[in-house]
Write a protein that holds these residues in place. Structure first.
Motif, PDB file in Angstrom:
ATOM      1  N   MET A   1       0.845  -1.169   0.000  1.00  0.00           N
ATOM      2  CA  MET A   1       0.000   0.000   0.000  1.00  0.00           C
ATOM      3  C   MET A   1       0.894   1.236   0.000  1.00  0.00           C
ATOM      4  N   LEU A   2       0.644   2.170  -0.896  1.00  0.00           N
ATOM      5  CA  LEU A   2       1.383   3.426  -0.943  1.00  0.00           C
ATOM      6  C   LEU A   2       0.946   4.297   0.231  1.00  0.00           C
ATOM      7  N   THR A   3       1.899   4.638   1.093  1.00  0.00           N
ATOM      8  CA  THR A   3       1.589   5.331   2.346  1.00  0.00           C
ATOM      9  C   THR A   3       2.427   6.591   2.487  1.00  0.00           C
ATOM     10  N   VAL A   4       1.767   7.717   2.657  1.00  0.00           N
ATOM     11  CA  VAL A   4       2.465   8.962   2.995  1.00  0.00           C
ATOM     12  C   VAL A   4       2.549   9.038   4.514  1.00  0.00           C
ATOM     13  N   ILE A   5       3.742   9.318   5.013  1.00  0.00           N
ATOM     14  CA  ILE A   5       3.948   9.466   6.454  1.00  0.00           C
ATOM     15  C   ILE A   5       3.896  10.938   6.824  1.00  0.00           C
ATOM     16  N   GLU A   6       3.127  11.238   7.853  1.00  0.00           N
ATOM     17  CA  GLU A   6       3.113  12.562   8.468  1.00  0.00           C
ATOM     18  C   GLU A   6       3.627  12.396   9.887  1.00  0.00           C
ATOM     19  N   SER A   7       4.667  13.157  10.223  1.00  0.00           N
ATOM     20  CA  SER A   7       5.238  13.161  11.570  1.00  0.00           C
ATOM     21  C   SER A   7       5.889  14.518  11.774  1.00  0.00           C
ATOM     22  N   PRO A   8       6.183  14.889  13.022  1.00  0.00           N
ATOM     23  CA  PRO A   8       6.797  16.203  13.256  1.00  0.00           C
ATOM     24  C   PRO A   8       8.166  16.317  12.578  1.00  0.00           C
ATOM     25  N   TYR A   9       8.515  17.543  12.179  1.00  0.00           N
ATOM     26  CA  TYR A   9       9.840  17.812  11.625  1.00  0.00           C
ATOM     27  C   TYR A   9      10.522  18.961  12.379  1.00  0.00           C
ATOM     28  N   ALA A  10       9.892  20.115  12.429  1.00  0.00           N
ATOM     29  CA  ALA A  10      10.503  21.318  13.021  1.00  0.00           C
ATOM     30  C   ALA A  10      10.742  21.122  14.519  1.00  0.00           C
ATOM     31  N   GLY A  11      11.519  22.026  15.085  1.00  0.00           N
ATOM     32  CA  GLY A  11      11.840  21.940  16.508  1.00  0.00           C
ATOM     33  C   GLY A  11      13.071  21.082  16.695  1.00  0.00           C
ATOM     34  N   ASP A  12      12.911  19.914  17.275  1.00  0.00           N
ATOM     35  CA  ASP A  12      14.010  18.977  17.472  1.00  0.00           C
ATOM     36  C   ASP A  12      14.210  18.199  16.169  1.00  0.00           C
ATOM     37  N   VAL A  13      14.809  18.845  15.188  1.00  0.00           N
ATOM     38  CA  VAL A  13      14.910  18.261  13.852  1.00  0.00           C
ATOM     39  C   VAL A  13      15.635  16.914  13.885  1.00  0.00           C
ATOM     40  N   GLU A  14      16.774  16.832  14.551  1.00  0.00           N
ATOM     41  CA  GLU A  14      17.514  15.564  14.581  1.00  0.00           C
ATOM     42  C   GLU A  14      16.704  14.454  15.251  1.00  0.00           C
ATOM     43  N   GLY A  15      16.077  14.780  16.380  1.00  0.00           N
ATOM     44  CA  GLY A  15      15.230  13.799  17.057  1.00  0.00           C
ATOM     45  C   GLY A  15      14.051  13.393  16.198  1.00  0.00           C
ATOM     46  N   ASN A  16      13.459  14.362  15.502  1.00  0.00           N
ATOM     47  CA  ASN A  16      12.314  14.066  14.649  1.00  0.00           C
ATOM     48  C   ASN A  16      12.716  13.242  13.426  1.00  0.00           C
ATOM     49  N   LEU A  17      13.922  13.461  12.897  1.00  0.00           N
ATOM     50  CA  LEU A  17      14.388  12.641  11.775  1.00  0.00           C
ATOM     51  C   LEU A  17      14.696  11.212  12.219  1.00  0.00           C
ATOM     52  N   THR A  18      15.232  11.065  13.410  1.00  0.00           N
ATOM     53  CA  THR A  18      15.456   9.725  13.960  1.00  0.00           C
ATOM     54  C   THR A  18      14.109   9.012  14.108  1.00  0.00           C
ATOM     55  N   TYR A  19      13.125   9.734  14.631  1.00  0.00           N
ATOM     56  CA  TYR A  19      11.771   9.189  14.773  1.00  0.00           C
ATOM     57  C   TYR A  19      11.187   8.826  13.407  1.00  0.00           C
ATOM     58  N   LEU A  20      11.384   9.699  12.417  1.00  0.00           N
ATOM     59  CA  LEU A  20      10.863   9.434  11.076  1.00  0.00           C
ATOM     60  C   LEU A  20      11.454   8.146  10.502  1.00  0.00           C
TER      61      LEU A  20
END
Length: 135
Positions: free
Chosen positions: A1-20
């Motif tokens: 299934m083609l899935t777009v992910i929405e998750s936080p980016y701004a703020g703690d960018v490095e932490g949010n990219l790790t989470y992504l």
């Protein structure tokens, strides 16, 4: 299934990219083909999220992927960002499957609006949704 992910980016960018990256892995483990414009288009030399014009350009390109995706998965462990709120507003009426997810749970919650997304985030945070270990 083609899935777009929405998750936080701004703020703690490095932490949010790790989470992504963990969200991408979760989608792959679910048998999905994920896409996350905020993880791809914000790489050095592509677009600058701090520049409003470039940020808007990235948002529009992400919405292009939403037009072909079968679902949008909102990962809410790190909260619901303004960008996530905008995304649910933009795609709620087009018949696409919208779900809220937590990496702590195998359960996903169908959402149709900002209030649903906030409720799902609170449910996952409070532990009222089974975790992966419980389910």
């Amino acid at each position: 299934m083609l899935t777009v992910i929405e998750s936080p980016y701004a703020g703690d960018v490095e932490g949010n990219l790790t989470y992504l990256r963990a969200c991408l892995k979760d989608c792959v483990e679910r048998g999905e083909s994920p896409y996350a414009s905020h993880g791809l288009l914000t790489q050095p030399g592509v677009l600058d999220d701090a520049d409003p014009e470039q940020r808007w350009m990235g948002i529009l390109r992400g919405r292009g992927w939403m037009a072909v995706a079968q679902q949008v998965a909102f990962y809410v462990d790190r909260g619901v960002s303004e960008g996530m709120e905008d995304a649910i507003f933009d795609c709620r009426s087009d018949g696409r499957r919208l779900v809220a997810r937590s990496l702590r749970s195998h359960v996903e919650v169908a959402v149709t609006c900002h209030a649903d997304l906030q409720r799902a985030s609170l449910m996952f945070a409070s532990g009222t949704v089974p975790t992966r270990d419980e389910g």
